[in-house]
Design an enzyme around this catalytic site. Structure first.
Site, mmCIF file in Angstrom:
data_model
loop_
_atom_site.group_PDB
_atom_site.id
_atom_site.type_symbol
_atom_site.label_atom_id
_atom_site.label_comp_id
_atom_site.label_asym_id
_atom_site.label_seq_id
_atom_site.Cartn_x
_atom_site.Cartn_y
_atom_site.Cartn_z
ATOM 1 C CD GLU A 55 -2.019 2.404 -3.716
ATOM 2 O OE1 GLU A 55 -3.201 2.974 -4.016
ATOM 3 O OE2 GLU A 55 -1.624 2.554 -2.623
ATOM 4 C CG ASP A 110 -2.039 1.280 1.231
ATOM 5 O OD1 ASP A 110 -2.657 0.955 0.312
ATOM 6 O OD2 ASP A 110 -1.912 1.921 2.207
HETATM 7 C C1 NOJ Z 1 -4.347 2.887 -1.151
HETATM 8 C C2 NOJ Z 1 -5.467 1.970 -0.723
HETATM 9 O O1 NOJ Z 1 -5.675 1.156 -2.012
HETATM 10 C C3 NOJ Z 1 -6.659 2.871 -0.278
HETATM 11 O O2 NOJ Z 1 -8.157 2.436 -0.227
HETATM 12 C C4 NOJ Z 1 -6.429 3.463 0.997
HETATM 13 O O3 NOJ Z 1 -7.402 4.498 1.374
HETATM 14 C C5 NOJ Z 1 -5.073 4.132 1.012
HETATM 15 N N1 NOJ Z 1 -3.999 3.590 0.429
HETATM 16 C C6 NOJ Z 1 -4.573 4.366 2.406
HETATM 17 O O4 NOJ Z 1 -3.808 3.197 2.719
#
Ligand code: NOJ
Length: 532
Positions: free
Chosen positions: A274, A214
């Site tokens: 991500e 993440d």
């Molecule tokens: C990316 C995640 O996919 C999202 O859902 C989340 O709100 C943010 N990161 C913070 O963790």
């Protein structure tokens, strides 16, 4: 590819399994509810694994199911090595890994290293211990600016609206790039790095095949915490995003992944970052050979439905690394569903594009049903912190997280089990009245449904020798055409323009996203897979 068997490399290619894997993203809260409390859970997922096996996916990625106040749907973790009781137990998680394995399906879990929950015991200890303590050093606490420190330490914005800083009762402020319930860890403290190494090993030891990382472009912050040039949140390199220090961190994580045996199931472990980026130059360093094995490319998420733009995005991505290291996605739990972004016909064509491109592809739950974004969720039912923090200016991401419809009718369209005597609680987000039309049950009966198309595409992708990680070449770059070949014997063609598109010479149309015209040409927003 090699799915549905125990081999760890793609058949005969010497590539890791993940290089051309189709991964299905499960948002557990909205997938299937086994105990009728209106919230999806791990048992519900385990019971539905045969569905995912019949869909033909190689792996599943589970978004967070850890103990959490669910301020941000579980991305606010209060314990990284357990399961929230609402979702199940660690034993239930192990049962998923074991059952998935029987189907040849690998399991990827979400790692949330940028921040935790304000309910995490270490954050509570930091609050209690006060300014200057070692406990506070686990997070980013600072004095405020202005005569009485009443102004935040800098101008950084929260991703969900407002300032990225919240003041605590002793006057200090703590940094949170997301909600105030999600304090950022201080990655300059070696204790944080050591703790995350243990967390990574904890899940790998339980048999997971990989991690989805993440906010992989966050994590390290400028030590000076200097003001950003703008308070508008953005993904350009800044004091809070794309810091070069992450590269060294990912080298250490890669070494941990590579220390697990690659010659037995689940094979070489992966981690997929991500990373939201502004330019390819920003993305490139994440693809260093000794970095994370994979990083998402969000080209098809951000693209307009426009052939020239999509062609350019595909070329740029392939020249960076290929789709194996930068998997393709058309949606996820953070963005408006493809059917609503582009229209239903285009979303079907985009699915065939996604699955015909070289490399790995991710499917977000419900995409295979053609679910639209739910746009009319009542304000009172909305849960996304972005909605709350912006006082409704940002509608938020609830519309793509509505619980799945499994059956054509009944309470919650089969999302919650009703065979336990009591009638189930209402789903945690309301489902629209017509949801049953998109249900698994309804779509299985309709040979032209989204689901049937996805099932066929995934079967053909496994069987066809041209599909997988190998190269592609454009055949037609005119106007609204997206036409490319993969060897041996495969051509993809899509028409994004109003004028019909003549198909290149071929033996057979092996899959079409919609009906062709009588003369065999391709109507607007239609795609085909051709045997040539
Ligand atoms: C990316 C995640 O996919 C999202 O859902 C989340 O709100 C943010 N990161 C913070 O963790």
């Amino acid at each position: 590819m090699s799915s549905h068997d125990d081999s760890y490399l793609s058949a005969g290619t010497g590539r890791p399994w993940w290089a051309d894997a189709v991964v299905y993203q499960v948002y557990p809260r909205s997938f299937a509810d086994s105990d009728g409390d209106g919230t999806g859970d791990l048992n519900g997922l385990r019971e539905r694994l045969p569905y995912l096996a019949s869909l033909g996916v190689d792996a599943i990625w589970l978004t967070p199911f850890y103990p959490s106040p669910l301020v941000d749907g579980g991305y606010d973790v209060s314990d990284y090595t357990d399961v929230d009781p609402r979702f199940g137990t660690l034993g239930g998680f192990d049962a998923i890994v074991a059952t998935a394995r029987k189907h040849g399906i690998r399991v990827i879990v979400d790692l949330v290293p940028n921040h935790c929950s304000s309910e995490h015991p270490l954050f509570k200890q930091a609050l209690a211990a006060g300014p200057g303590s070692a406990e506070r050093e686990m997070f980013i606490f600072r004095e405020g600016r202005g005569p009485d420190g009443a102004k935040p330490p800098n101008n950084w914005p929260s991703n969900f609206g407002g300032s990225a800083w919240t003041r605590v009762s002793d006057g200090q402020w703590y940094l949170h790039l997301f909600d105030s319930g999600q304090p950022d860890w201080n990655w300059r403290n070696p204790k944080v790095a050591a703790m995350f190494e243990d967390i990574i090993r904890f899940w790998l030891d339980r048999g997971v095949a990989g991690l989805r990382v993440d906010v992989a472009h966050g994590i390290f912050k400028d030590p000076d915490l200097a003001d950003a040039p703008t308070t508008v949140r953005s993904v350009v390199p800044s004091g809070y995003y794309h810091r070069p220090e992450t590269r060294e961190l990912y080298r250490t994580w890669r070494a941990i992944l590579d220390s697990y045996p690659a010659d037995v199931f689940p094979g070489p472990r992966t981690a997929v970052g991500e990373v939201w980026y502004d330019t390819y130059d920003t993305l490139r360093p994440y693809l260093a050979p000794d970095g994370l094995p994979q990083v998402f490319n969000f080209e098809l998420v951000t693209a307009e439905w426009d052939a020239a733009g999509i062609r350019a995005a595909i070329d740029a991505t392939l020249s960076l690394s290929g789709g194996s290291r930068a998997p393709w996605v058309i949606g996820n739990h953070d963005v408006v569903r493809p059917v609503t972004r582009w229209g239903s016909d285009a979303a079907r064509a985009a699915a065939l594009l996604l699955l015909a491109l070289p490399g790995s592809a991710y499917i977000y739950q419900g995409e295979e049903l053609g679910l639209p974004e739910v746009l009319d969720i009542p304000d009172a039912a909305r849960q996304d912190p972005a909605f709350r923090r912006t006082k409704g200016k940002i509608r938020g991401r609830d519309g793509c997280r509505v619980p799945l419809p499994w059956e054509s009718g009944g309470a919650s369209f089969g999302f919650s089990r009703t065979d336990r005597g009591d009638s189930p609680a209402a789903p945690w987000l309301p489902q629209p009245a017509g949801w049953g039309e998109f249900s698994v049950e309804t779509e299985l009966e309709d040979l032209d449904s989204f689901l049937r198309m996805y099932q066929t595409a995934l079967r053909l992708r496994r069987e066809h020798p041209a599909l997988g990680a190998g190269a592609m070449r454009w055949l037609n770059t005119a106007g609204g055409a997206l036409v490319f070949a993969r060897d041996p014997g495969f051509v993809f063609a899509a028409n994004l323009a109003a004028a019909p598109l003549r198909l290149p010479p071929h033996q057979e149309v092996i899959l079409a996203s919609g009906p062709l015209r009588e003369n065999g040409s391709l109507p607007r927003d239609t795609a085909v897979w051709l045997q040539v």
